[in-house]
Design a protein around this motif. Sequence first.
Motif, PDB file in Angstrom:
ATOM      1  N   GLU A 112       0.851  -1.074   0.041  1.00 16.21           N
ATOM      2  CA  GLU A 112       0.075   0.119   0.156  1.00 16.21           C
ATOM      3  C   GLU A 112       0.810   1.304  -0.179  1.00 16.21           C
ATOM      4  O   GLU A 112       0.769   2.352  -0.541  1.00 16.21           O
ATOM      5  CB  GLU A 112      -0.915  -0.056   1.024  1.00 16.21           C
ATOM      6  N   TYR A 164      -4.045  -3.377  -7.419  1.00 14.33           N
ATOM      7  CA  TYR A 164      -5.203  -2.766  -8.031  1.00 14.33           C
ATOM      8  C   TYR A 164      -6.268  -2.040  -6.963  1.00 14.33           C
ATOM      9  O   TYR A 164      -6.728  -0.935  -7.080  1.00 14.33           O
ATOM     10  CB  TYR A 164      -6.154  -3.583  -8.529  1.00 14.33           C
ATOM     11  N   ILE A 165      -6.407  -2.814  -5.845  1.00 12.51           N
ATOM     12  CA  ILE A 165      -7.161  -2.203  -4.617  1.00 12.51           C
ATOM     13  C   ILE A 165      -6.585  -0.821  -4.049  1.00 12.51           C
ATOM     14  O   ILE A 165      -7.233   0.015  -3.804  1.00 12.51           O
ATOM     15  CB  ILE A 165      -7.502  -3.395  -3.583  1.00 12.51           C
ATOM     16  N   LYS A 169      -7.916   2.768  -3.883  1.00 11.26           N
ATOM     17  CA  LYS A 169      -8.088   3.293  -2.450  1.00 11.26           C
ATOM     18  C   LYS A 169      -7.414   4.686  -2.618  1.00 11.26           C
ATOM     19  O   LYS A 169      -8.136   5.774  -1.956  1.00 11.26           O
ATOM     20  CB  LYS A 169      -7.528   2.194  -1.532  1.00 11.26           C
ATOM     21  N   ASN A 183      -9.888  -1.386 -14.942  1.00 12.21           N
ATOM     22  CA  ASN A 183      -8.916  -2.613 -14.373  1.00 12.21           C
ATOM     23  C   ASN A 183      -8.899  -3.571 -15.644  1.00 12.21           C
ATOM     24  O   ASN A 183      -9.729  -4.073 -16.324  1.00 12.21           O
ATOM     25  CB  ASN A 183      -9.674  -3.384 -13.436  1.00 12.21           C
ATOM     26  N   PHE A 209     -13.898  -7.521  -7.840  1.00  6.90           N
ATOM     27  CA  PHE A 209     -13.499  -6.169  -7.536  1.00  6.90           C
ATOM     28  C   PHE A 209     -14.018  -5.181  -8.324  1.00  6.90           C
ATOM     29  O   PHE A 209     -14.611  -4.203  -7.637  1.00  6.90           O
ATOM     30  CB  PHE A 209     -11.915  -6.083  -7.311  1.00  6.90           C
ATOM     31  N   THR A 210     -14.171  -5.172  -9.788  1.00  4.84           N
ATOM     32  CA  THR A 210     -14.688  -4.256 -10.383  1.00  4.84           C
ATOM     33  C   THR A 210     -16.182  -4.148 -10.256  1.00  4.84           C
ATOM     34  O   THR A 210     -16.555  -2.904 -10.165  1.00  4.84           O
ATOM     35  CB  THR A 210     -14.354  -4.704 -11.908  1.00  4.84           C
ATOM     36  N   LEU A 213     -16.740  -2.460  -6.641  1.00  2.00           N
ATOM     37  CA  LEU A 213     -16.383  -1.157  -6.070  1.00  2.00           C
ATOM     38  C   LEU A 213     -17.310  -0.393  -7.158  1.00  2.00           C
ATOM     39  O   LEU A 213     -17.621   0.969  -6.966  1.00  2.00           O
ATOM     40  CB  LEU A 213     -14.986  -0.885  -6.639  1.00  2.00           C
TER      41      LEU A 213
END
Length: 295
Positions: A112, A164-165, A169, A183, A209-210, A213
């Motif tokens: 991160e 990606y996350i 973020k 993505n 995830f796409t 989100l």
Amino acid sequence: MASKYQKFPPQSQETQPGKQYLMNPLPISTNPQYKPSNKLQGKVALVTGGDSGIGRAVCYYFALEGANVAFTYVKGPEDRDADDALALIREAAKENDAGEPIAILADLRLGEDECKKVVDKVVSQFGCIDVLVNNAAVQYYKENIEDITEGQLRTTFEINIFAYIFMAKHAMKHMKEGSSIINSSSALAYIGEQTLVDYSSTKGAIVSFTRSLGLQLIKRGIRVNGVAPGPIWTPLEVASLPVDRVVTFGKEAAMDRAGQPFELAPSYVFLASNECSSYLTGQFLHPNGGMIVNA
């Protein structure tokens, strides 16, 4: 109708995600028949893994459409590719009143903090982020799940989905209504690949995830979509597949050939442009040469 399929010359590379300048033939990033129309004029776009392959073509097309472009690359194996990409993007930027592109050295598997540093550099340079393209990836060919080590598994997930996350973020803190996150997934997220089990798993995670989100960010006016390519001629394939698979790469597509990066880039332009895709979120485009996927 005669087959369009042609074998690629035997070749391999030892390091991922591979060196574009060593490939034979070189991937094609541009299409002189493409006519830009200022779809992204003045926007700020950040593309991970933008030095080569799909990422380079996306950066180039974004600059053609007037965007200020930043991209990440990995030190060492990608230095020359990053320089080549900068030169290509800079040419498009000058022709379309876009800002000077920037290349950001980053190893996204570090987590991160590294992702936040990338975002901070882009915001320091351009003031905001309007488009984030999560694109960097690795893949490892293994015929048996017993051969997938914990280290390999962690690396694949850290780069292909964790980053990606984390990028989303931190980038979304600097996004406003009308911004877009895109993505890069894969056709393998839908059909699987027996020799790329962990890679295919991360690509499936990217789809979920796409979609998730995308739902979460509707209230903020930020769209989240993705592109799920089929076989595309990029350094990642040469650096990860055995030579016999490289030689026949693209044979699995119904069009009987591998795609080129320039054939994907307009999909990213479409999803990045709020004028073109304002009613799309949580969706995927499938430029895959006719492969049947249960999308």
